[in-house]
Motif scaffolding. Structure first.
Motif, mmCIF file in Angstrom:
data_model
loop_
_atom_site.group_PDB
_atom_site.id
_atom_site.type_symbol
_atom_site.label_atom_id
_atom_site.label_comp_id
_atom_site.label_asym_id
_atom_site.label_seq_id
_atom_site.Cartn_x
_atom_site.Cartn_y
_atom_site.Cartn_z
ATOM 1 N N THR A 13 0.825 -1.207 0.000
ATOM 2 C CA THR A 13 0.000 0.000 0.000
ATOM 3 C C THR A 13 0.862 1.261 0.000
ATOM 4 O O THR A 13 0.433 2.306 0.459
ATOM 5 C CB THR A 13 -0.935 0.015 1.221
ATOM 6 N N SER A 14 2.051 1.174 -0.541
ATOM 7 C CA SER A 14 2.957 2.316 -0.524
ATOM 8 C C SER A 14 2.835 3.150 -1.794
ATOM 9 O O SER A 14 2.734 2.623 -2.899
ATOM 10 C CB SER A 14 4.406 1.841 -0.376
ATOM 11 N N LEU A 15 2.829 4.481 -1.604
ATOM 12 C CA LEU A 15 2.899 5.420 -2.731
ATOM 13 C C LEU A 15 4.199 6.214 -2.676
ATOM 14 O O LEU A 15 4.365 7.181 -3.409
ATOM 15 C CB LEU A 15 1.704 6.380 -2.687
ATOM 16 N N ALA A 16 5.101 5.804 -1.785
ATOM 17 C CA ALA A 16 6.308 6.591 -1.515
ATOM 18 C C ALA A 16 7.161 6.819 -2.755
ATOM 19 O O ALA A 16 7.838 7.835 -2.876
ATOM 20 C CB ALA A 16 7.139 5.910 -0.427
ATOM 21 N N TYR A 227 -12.780 7.001 0.632
ATOM 22 C CA TYR A 227 -11.715 7.945 0.991
ATOM 23 C C TYR A 227 -11.495 8.048 2.495
ATOM 24 O O TYR A 227 -10.596 8.779 2.931
ATOM 25 C CB TYR A 227 -12.019 9.323 0.395
ATOM 26 N N ASP A 228 -12.279 7.342 3.281
ATOM 27 C CA ASP A 228 -12.042 7.254 4.721
ATOM 28 C C ASP A 228 -11.188 6.038 5.088
ATOM 29 O O ASP A 228 -10.850 5.859 6.261
ATOM 30 C CB ASP A 228 -13.383 7.163 5.479
ATOM 31 N N ASP A 229 -10.858 5.211 4.121
ATOM 32 C CA ASP A 229 -10.150 3.956 4.394
ATOM 33 C C ASP A 229 -8.777 4.231 5.023
ATOM 34 O O ASP A 229 -7.981 4.998 4.474
ATOM 35 C CB ASP A 229 -9.967 3.175 3.086
ATOM 36 N N PRO A 230 -8.479 3.617 6.180
ATOM 37 C CA PRO A 230 -7.177 3.820 6.828
ATOM 38 C C PRO A 230 -5.996 3.466 5.930
ATOM 39 O O PRO A 230 -4.920 4.068 6.067
ATOM 40 C CB PRO A 230 -7.232 2.883 8.042
ATOM 41 N N LYS A 231 -6.164 2.512 5.015
ATOM 42 C CA LYS A 231 -5.067 2.156 4.094
ATOM 43 C C LYS A 231 -4.662 3.343 3.238
ATOM 44 O O LYS A 231 -3.473 3.559 2.968
ATOM 45 C CB LYS A 231 -5.499 0.996 3.178
ATOM 46 N N TRP A 233 -5.007 6.593 4.001
ATOM 47 C CA TRP A 233 -4.365 7.646 4.789
ATOM 48 C C TRP A 233 -2.994 7.240 5.294
ATOM 49 O O TRP A 233 -2.096 8.087 5.414
ATOM 50 C CB TRP A 233 -5.304 8.105 5.904
ATOM 51 N N ALA A 234 -2.782 5.948 5.512
ATOM 52 C CA ALA A 234 -1.439 5.468 5.860
ATOM 53 C C ALA A 234 -0.487 5.709 4.684
ATOM 54 O O ALA A 234 0.656 6.153 4.867
ATOM 55 C CB ALA A 234 -1.489 3.990 6.216
ATOM 56 N N LEU A 239 3.724 9.112 2.174
ATOM 57 C CA LEU A 239 4.140 9.953 1.047
ATOM 58 C C LEU A 239 4.558 11.336 1.529
ATOM 59 O O LEU A 239 5.564 11.894 1.066
ATOM 60 C CB LEU A 239 2.974 10.052 0.060
ATOM 61 N N ASP A 240 3.815 11.883 2.471
ATOM 62 C CA ASP A 240 4.176 13.192 3.065
ATOM 63 C C ASP A 240 5.535 13.152 3.734
ATOM 64 O O ASP A 240 6.332 14.092 3.639
ATOM 65 C CB ASP A 240 3.120 13.604 4.095
#
Length: 247
Positions: A13-16, A227-231, A233-234, A239-240
């Protein structure tokens, strides 16, 4: 859950790798709003009126397989293989019925305002990319209060090829002057996920209505409920941490 299995989930689940992020692209139907029940209702009622399938109402499975996420030209051919002009007239009439229903019943997907704020706070570029006809797309965006949010609205039927071809997403990148290496996509249909993946971007599949096993076959980066899914926002928090948006 063990540490190794946690790492496995995180890697999936990474967007890094997109840092610094430049743009976010959204489908509309089923992605910004749960509109498929309205489309299904319109198709079911109108097809039954003309005696399609012997007058037996179409099933939700038929709708998912034949209609969901597809371009109207392809839907017209599938429903009326021997009479394309009749098919095109039918889908035009159906879209008019959908717009009447949407004006009264359309609601945003859970968490949409939250993800909108996240994008706006970071000054990211954004576009809506859809196979819907432009009147539908603009109406839905207006009802959802997003007319000032999107920098561009890309219509599949106005490209050389609609989804599942990558053309609409490639056009969005071109219009936004964004790189596929720093952009990701929100999608809810098999054809949409395939289009985003073919354009070279990670696609977050939203399980609004379409079966998860079908969405997975289209190879999304990962699936989220809404868009509320914890996956989600993690992944965005990671990414931030790795790097903010590009200037």
């Amino acid at each position: 859950m063990t540490a190794s299995s946690e790492n496995c989930v995180e890697s999936k689940t990474s967007l890094a790798g997109l840092a610094p992020l430049e743009a976010v692209l959204f489908d509309i139907d089923g992605t910004l709003c749960d509109s498929d029940p309205l489309h299904y209702y319109a198709f079911r009622e109108m097809l039954q009126e003309i005696g399609f399938n012997g007058g037996t109402p179409i099933t939700e499975e038929f709708f998912i397989e034949t209609v969901a996420g597809k371009h109207n030209d392809d839907i017209a051919l599938a429903l009326f293989p021997g009479d394309l002009q009749r098919g095109l007239k039918f889908v035009d009439d159906k879209e008019a019925m959908f717009r009447r229903l949407a004006s009264e019943q359309l609601k945003p997907l859970n968490g949409l305002d939250k993800v909108r704020k996240w994008i706006e706070d970071r000054g990211l570029k954004r576009a809506a990319v859809t196979n819907a006809p432009r009147p539908n797309a603009e109406l839905m965006i207006k009802i959802l209060g997003l007319s000032d949010f999107f920098d561009a609205v890309i219509i599949g039927g106005e490209c050389e090829h609609a989804k599942p071809y990558p053309d609409p997403y490639l056009k969005a990148l071109e219009v936004l002057k964004a790189s596929k290496d720093h952009t990701f996509v929100f999608e809810d249909s098999v054809s949409g996920i395939k289009a985003g993946v073919a354009a070279g971007m990670p696609v977050l599949g939203i399980t609004t209505r379409n079966p998860e096993h079908l969405l997975r076959e289209a190879k999304p980066a990962f699936l989220i409920k809404d868009y509320d899914d914890p996956k989600l926002w993690a992944a965005l928090e990671e990414l931030d941490k790795v790097g903010g948006p590009r200037n």
